[in-house]
Design a protein around this motif. Sequence first.
Motif, short mmCIF file in Angstrom:
data_model
loop_
_atom_site.label_atom_id
_atom_site.label_comp_id
_atom_site.label_asym_id
_atom_site.label_seq_id
_atom_site.Cartn_x
_atom_site.Cartn_y
_atom_site.Cartn_z
N PRO A 16 43.02 53.42 45.99
CA PRO A 16 42.63 52.16 45.00
C PRO A 16 41.65 51.32 45.67
O PRO A 16 41.75 51.08 46.72
N GLU A 28 42.87 45.46 44.09
CA GLU A 28 44.26 45.27 43.43
C GLU A 28 44.44 45.85 42.37
O GLU A 28 44.46 45.55 41.11
N ALA A 29 44.46 47.26 42.52
CA ALA A 29 44.63 48.27 41.46
C ALA A 29 46.18 48.29 41.01
O ALA A 29 47.16 47.97 41.74
N ARG A 30 46.27 48.70 39.65
CA ARG A 30 47.93 48.68 38.88
C ARG A 30 48.44 49.95 39.76
O ARG A 30 47.60 51.03 40.15
N ASP A 31 49.67 49.87 39.59
CA ASP A 31 50.28 51.29 40.21
C ASP A 31 49.81 52.66 39.26
O ASP A 31 49.69 52.51 38.09
N GLU A 67 46.85 53.76 39.53
CA GLU A 67 45.55 53.53 39.02
C GLU A 67 44.79 53.87 40.34
O GLU A 67 44.74 53.32 41.41
N ARG A 127 38.86 52.18 39.10
CA ARG A 127 39.32 50.84 38.33
C ARG A 127 38.13 50.61 37.28
O ARG A 127 36.92 50.74 38.21
#
Length: 114
Positions: free
Chosen positions: A94, A97-100, A102, A105
Amino acid sequence: MSTGRTAVTRHGFVVDVRPEKREEYLELHRAVWPRVEEAMREQGIRNYSIFIIDTTLFGTYEYVGDDYEADMARVQLDEESQRWWRLTDPCQTPFGEARDGELWREMELAWHMD
């Protein structure tokens, strides 16, 4: 009044590539499987490009269709595309600051010129 045309939307995505997997990722993309491209075309994806600088990948494409979420869900269901992602996903990590869960982006379009 409808013009009978489907709107074009532009999408940009970013992900990092693992430094040790950079060449493997690029080699895979020198010969993208025809069915992977066909699955995207069938769901309205056009003009798809992926750029790389250092270890960051930037992808951009145009979508021509009426239901983006449904069309992208259909791409996700394509078995050949799933096999392709089993090869490409391990090359990626990632960006920021990617989401879990993800990888890629989606970015917000800040400006466009035809």
